[in-house]
Design an enzyme around this catalytic site. Sequence first.
Site, mmCIF file in Angstrom:
data_model
loop_
_atom_site.group_PDB
_atom_site.id
_atom_site.type_symbol
_atom_site.label_atom_id
_atom_site.label_comp_id
_atom_site.label_asym_id
_atom_site.label_seq_id
_atom_site.Cartn_x
_atom_site.Cartn_y
_atom_site.Cartn_z
ATOM 1 N N ASP A 63 0.843 -1.190 0.000
ATOM 2 C CA ASP A 63 0.000 0.000 0.000
ATOM 3 C C ASP A 63 0.879 1.242 0.000
ATOM 4 O OD1 ASP A 63 -2.993 0.984 0.746
ATOM 5 O OD2 ASP A 63 -1.510 2.204 1.818
ATOM 6 N N TYR A 68 3.609 10.027 0.622
ATOM 7 C CA TYR A 68 4.595 9.442 1.529
ATOM 8 C C TYR A 68 6.016 9.805 1.114
ATOM 9 C CZ TYR A 68 0.612 6.501 2.908
ATOM 10 O OH TYR A 68 -0.618 6.040 3.328
ATOM 11 N N LYS A 96 -2.165 6.272 -4.174
ATOM 12 C CA LYS A 96 -3.244 7.191 -3.824
ATOM 13 C C LYS A 96 -3.004 8.583 -4.408
ATOM 14 C CE LYS A 96 -3.428 4.851 0.659
ATOM 15 N NZ LYS A 96 -2.028 4.424 0.713
ATOM 16 N N HIS A 129 -7.098 9.824 -1.794
ATOM 17 C CA HIS A 129 -6.565 9.690 -0.440
ATOM 18 C C HIS A 129 -7.491 10.300 0.616
ATOM 19 C CE1 HIS A 129 -2.372 9.113 1.547
ATOM 20 N NE2 HIS A 129 -3.318 8.884 2.430
#
Length: 345
Positions: A63, A68, A96, A129
């Site tokens: 994931d 990130y 996402k 997201h």
Amino acid sequence: MQSPSQTLPVDFIAPERVPSRILSTGARMPAIGLGTFGSDHVSHQAVADALKYAASIGYRHFDCASVYGNEDRIGYVFRELFQSRLRRDEVWITSKLWNDKHGENDVIPSCEKSLKDLQLDYLDLYLVHWPFPNHHPPGCDVTARNPHALPYIHENYMRTWRKMEELVDRGLARHIGTSNMTIPKMKLLLRDARIKPVANEAELHPHFQQPEFFRYLMDNGIQPIGYSPIGSPGRPERDRTPDDTSPTEDPAIREIGQRLGIHPAVVCIKWAVQRGQVPIPFSANPKNILNNLLGVVGEPLSPRDMQTIERLDRNCRLIKGQVFLWKDNQSWEDLWDANGIVTPA
């Protein structure tokens, strides 16, 4: 030529032993994944190394997310895996769309950027997201507010969703889904979507079980994916409040773990999978990564243990999302439509 026993690590768990979920399209998603949000305390390279180790012991679900900041590091791991011993169709990979890319001209380029960074031709699942176009600088305080922040506006969200649907049409994403939604928002999306979400990612753990939302998703053929399945001990300081509780410190969960000889975190993971959701725990510790997977393929919790954990729900949301609010005087609960309707502007 090396024999299989020479090429696989001692702790390898055959992926076919791992439970899976059949999505509304008929696709099969492994019932546990490795999260890649390392928060502020784990380097991007450490996340990539954790993913490489997880793949080596049998994980086949990862994931990811553009926000990130580590997809380019992870991409080198995927390239190595797919050039050596894994086929692309053996692995489930999610990414996402971040909040600042909701614009109609941004959705497809953002997905293409993730694909380039991850060194992939397609994603198995691409999620929106958050349902808000609001974003914030990294490391900001909980009181930070973007002056251009907006509430959920369904017409705007549907413009974003139409581009998500186009990703499926183009083959860039096999499936699309949502994250951090609520029942009122999801009802609107299901009413208007041409391609419906196959999954919704949400905070789910024994102290925050969201039973009504969970049942709604299952009843509508939407697979619940659970982030923070052990209570997000590494979440940023801005997401911590005095009333927060930790499921891994819960005496009932600790008692189950002690009786079974497993860590309380593994109890949480086992509960999540048996409940029917897909947990995506993150750890950079190889022992924890292995134990989470072993827990999923090991002996299940008893019906009595499952009932005990069901009674532990405290409605304790840990990731509250305060930085996405659009007014200074709002409560974080306004993000989550607590009164059963989409919170107005």
